[in-house]
Design a protein around this motif. Sequence first.
Motif, mmCIF file in Angstrom:
data_model
loop_
_atom_site.group_PDB
_atom_site.id
_atom_site.type_symbol
_atom_site.label_atom_id
_atom_site.label_comp_id
_atom_site.label_asym_id
_atom_site.label_seq_id
_atom_site.Cartn_x
_atom_site.Cartn_y
_atom_site.Cartn_z
ATOM 1 N N SER A 181 0.853 -1.191 0.000
ATOM 2 C CA SER A 181 0.000 0.000 0.000
ATOM 3 C C SER A 181 0.886 1.238 0.000
ATOM 4 C CB SER A 181 -0.930 0.019 1.227
ATOM 5 O OG SER A 181 -0.185 0.233 2.404
ATOM 6 N N ASP A 182 0.266 2.391 -0.285
ATOM 7 C CA ASP A 182 1.036 3.648 -0.286
ATOM 8 C C ASP A 182 1.580 3.987 1.099
ATOM 9 O OD1 ASP A 182 0.610 3.994 -2.979
ATOM 10 O OD2 ASP A 182 -1.160 5.270 -2.715
ATOM 11 N N ASP A 183 0.934 3.453 2.133
ATOM 12 C CA ASP A 183 1.402 3.727 3.492
ATOM 13 C C ASP A 183 2.560 2.833 3.900
ATOM 14 O OD1 ASP A 183 -0.517 5.695 3.837
ATOM 15 O OD2 ASP A 183 -2.001 4.273 4.623
ATOM 16 N N GLU A 184 2.863 1.798 3.088
ATOM 17 C CA GLU A 184 3.922 0.852 3.451
ATOM 18 C C GLU A 184 4.888 0.645 2.293
ATOM 19 O OE1 GLU A 184 2.545 -2.344 6.516
ATOM 20 O OE2 GLU A 184 0.952 -2.182 5.022
ATOM 21 N N LYS A 185 5.307 1.744 1.666
ATOM 22 C CA LYS A 185 6.292 1.643 0.605
ATOM 23 C C LYS A 185 7.615 1.145 1.175
ATOM 24 C CE LYS A 185 4.271 5.357 -2.168
ATOM 25 N NZ LYS A 185 4.488 6.688 -2.778
ATOM 26 N N VAL A 186 8.320 0.329 0.361
ATOM 27 C CA VAL A 186 9.566 -0.259 0.835
ATOM 28 C C VAL A 186 10.693 0.750 0.655
ATOM 29 C CG1 VAL A 186 11.181 -2.179 0.607
ATOM 30 C CG2 VAL A 186 8.736 -2.548 0.216
ATOM 31 N N MET A 187 11.457 0.982 1.737
ATOM 32 C CA MET A 187 12.547 1.945 1.664
ATOM 33 C C MET A 187 13.712 1.509 2.531
ATOM 34 S SD MET A 187 11.352 5.130 4.098
ATOM 35 C CE MET A 187 9.772 5.338 3.264
ATOM 36 N N LEU A 188 14.886 2.075 2.194
ATOM 37 C CA LEU A 188 16.102 1.897 2.987
ATOM 38 C C LEU A 188 16.503 3.251 3.549
ATOM 39 C CD1 LEU A 188 18.183 -0.408 0.620
ATOM 40 C CD2 LEU A 188 17.381 -1.048 2.894
ATOM 41 N N LEU A 189 16.890 3.262 4.815
ATOM 42 C CA LEU A 189 17.352 4.481 5.461
ATOM 43 C C LEU A 189 18.698 4.176 6.119
ATOM 44 C CD1 LEU A 189 16.467 7.417 6.134
ATOM 45 C CD2 LEU A 189 15.699 6.550 8.342
ATOM 46 N N LYS A 190 19.745 4.893 5.668
ATOM 47 C CA LYS A 190 21.082 4.680 6.227
ATOM 48 C C LYS A 190 21.449 5.879 7.088
ATOM 49 C CE LYS A 190 24.789 4.785 3.550
ATOM 50 N NZ LYS A 190 25.849 4.350 2.607
ATOM 51 N N VAL A 191 21.792 5.595 8.356
ATOM 52 C CA VAL A 191 22.232 6.625 9.297
ATOM 53 C C VAL A 191 23.596 6.197 9.824
ATOM 54 C CG1 VAL A 191 21.711 7.885 11.402
ATOM 55 C CG2 VAL A 191 19.843 7.075 9.955
ATOM 56 N N GLY A 192 24.654 6.867 9.340
ATOM 57 C CA GLY A 192 26.003 6.452 9.717
ATOM 58 C C GLY A 192 26.298 5.083 9.153
ATOM 59 N N ASN A 193 26.609 4.105 10.018
ATOM 60 C CA ASN A 193 26.888 2.742 9.551
ATOM 61 C C ASN A 193 25.738 1.790 9.864
ATOM 62 O OD1 ASN A 193 27.198 2.707 12.303
ATOM 63 N ND2 ASN A 193 29.025 1.404 12.287
ATOM 64 N N MET A 194 24.541 2.347 10.123
ATOM 65 C CA MET A 194 23.344 1.531 10.349
ATOM 66 C C MET A 194 22.381 1.696 9.181
ATOM 67 S SD MET A 194 23.396 -0.282 13.109
ATOM 68 C CE MET A 194 21.654 -0.706 13.108
ATOM 69 N N VAL A 195 21.807 0.533 8.738
ATOM 70 C CA VAL A 195 20.825 0.549 7.654
ATOM 71 C C VAL A 195 19.511 -0.009 8.187
ATOM 72 C CG1 VAL A 195 20.201 -0.365 5.395
ATOM 73 C CG2 VAL A 195 22.555 0.324 5.848
ATOM 74 N N TYR A 196 18.415 0.703 7.863
ATOM 75 C CA TYR A 196 17.088 0.280 8.305
ATOM 76 C C TYR A 196 16.237 -0.003 7.077
ATOM 77 C CZ TYR A 196 18.742 2.384 12.638
ATOM 78 O OH TYR A 196 19.483 2.691 13.736
ATOM 79 N N LEU A 197 15.603 -1.209 7.052
ATOM 80 C CA LEU A 197 14.715 -1.610 5.968
ATOM 81 C C LEU A 197 13.306 -1.653 6.528
ATOM 82 C CD1 LEU A 197 14.082 -2.804 3.121
ATOM 83 C CD2 LEU A 197 14.558 -5.071 4.140
ATOM 84 N N CYS A 198 12.355 -1.039 5.814
ATOM 85 C CA CYS A 198 10.967 -1.074 6.271
ATOM 86 C C CYS A 198 10.035 -1.048 5.072
ATOM 87 C CB CYS A 198 10.675 0.080 7.212
ATOM 88 S SG CYS A 198 10.888 1.714 6.462
ATOM 89 N N GLY A 199 8.796 -1.502 5.294
ATOM 90 C CA GLY A 199 7.797 -1.544 4.242
ATOM 91 C C GLY A 199 7.120 -2.903 4.198
ATOM 92 N N ALA A 200 6.259 -3.105 3.209
ATOM 93 C CA ALA A 200 5.544 -4.384 3.062
ATOM 94 C C ALA A 200 5.220 -4.617 1.586
ATOM 95 C CB ALA A 200 4.275 -4.397 3.905
ATOM 96 N N MET A 201 5.151 -5.928 1.227
ATOM 97 C CA MET A 201 4.852 -6.299 -0.165
ATOM 98 C C MET A 201 3.658 -7.253 -0.204
ATOM 99 S SD MET A 201 8.699 -6.931 -1.682
ATOM 100 C CE MET A 201 9.226 -7.968 -0.307
ATOM 101 N N LYS A 202 3.137 -7.474 -1.409
ATOM 102 C CA LYS A 202 2.049 -8.423 -1.640
ATOM 103 C C LYS A 202 2.298 -9.121 -2.984
ATOM 104 C CE LYS A 202 -1.006 -5.016 -3.856
ATOM 105 N NZ LYS A 202 -2.319 -4.364 -3.838
ATOM 106 N N GLY A 216 26.428 -0.174 -1.087
ATOM 107 C CA GLY A 216 26.506 0.908 -0.107
ATOM 108 C C GLY A 216 25.505 0.760 1.009
ATOM 109 N N PHE A 217 24.493 -0.112 0.774
ATOM 110 C CA PHE A 217 23.474 -0.375 1.784
ATOM 111 C C PHE A 217 23.477 -1.838 2.223
ATOM 112 C CE2 PHE A 217 22.077 3.489 -0.186
ATOM 113 C CZ PHE A 217 21.418 4.210 0.783
#
Length: 277
Positions: A181-202, A216-217
């Motif tokens: 859904s538009d509220d759960e788009k899949v994205m990567l967020l890198k802060v320093g040397n930490m990477v965060y993956l969030c979102g959902a698929m169907k 790089g990620f």
Amino acid sequence: MGALEKLRETAQKIRESVYGVEVREDIAEGFENVVDAQNEYEVATTAKFETKLNTDFGQFAEELTVGVSEYVNDRVEERIVEVMDDLSDDNLRSEIQQARNSAAYAVNYASVDARLEADETKLKDVVSEVNAARNSAANGKTYSNLDSRLEEDEGRLIVTESKLKVEKVMLTPINGAQIFSDDEKVMLLKVGNMVYLCGAMKNITKAGTYLNIPVGFRPSQPHTFVNSGNWLTTSNVYLCRWQTSNKTGNLDLQAVTNADQYGVNKWFPVNTSWIIE
């Protein structure tokens, strides 16, 4: 008897006189009464005018004196406040105020002047010492050490800033999978040397590769994690096992707890984080 009454009496005598001598005497007396009446009027008018003039002038002089006194007092007070505000030293201001209230003005003010001259001399000595310290060899060494420390701190600051740099990348599912859904788009967020993956698929119907993590990620080593999927019962959920390759960047769905989890509109969240080097 007033002058007007005398005039009326003389006029009556003239009307009643029979002989010429009597008439002439009465006429002469009438003229004298006219003169007396005029003099009496002038004296009365002058006295009344002088009284009013003296009263008005006295009142004006009194009001003028009060006004001038109030104005002078106000101006003196304003000037005193201005001078007091210009003095920044509380002790000096106190001494000057005491000097105003003292009989020995000259002695007190001379003492204040001496203090000011002494403070000025002391300030010049301090400035001279500071300049000498700046030019000394030992001080040069101190400045050199300080510069080195500043360079080290600046280097650490640059490293810290690079570690805190934030980057975001939006991911597009592959091999038929879609954003849930538009509220759960899949994205990567890198802060320093930490990477965060969030979102959902169907639209995932079997195990396989459904995302690719860009260079790089990617994690420093293979990263495995488990997310919960749809509800199995009111108290149980499906579990999905994912693994990310540190070499290819592929994110693979390896297994689910029940095949019923697969389906076009089933919910497959991908929420995790990892460290990169």
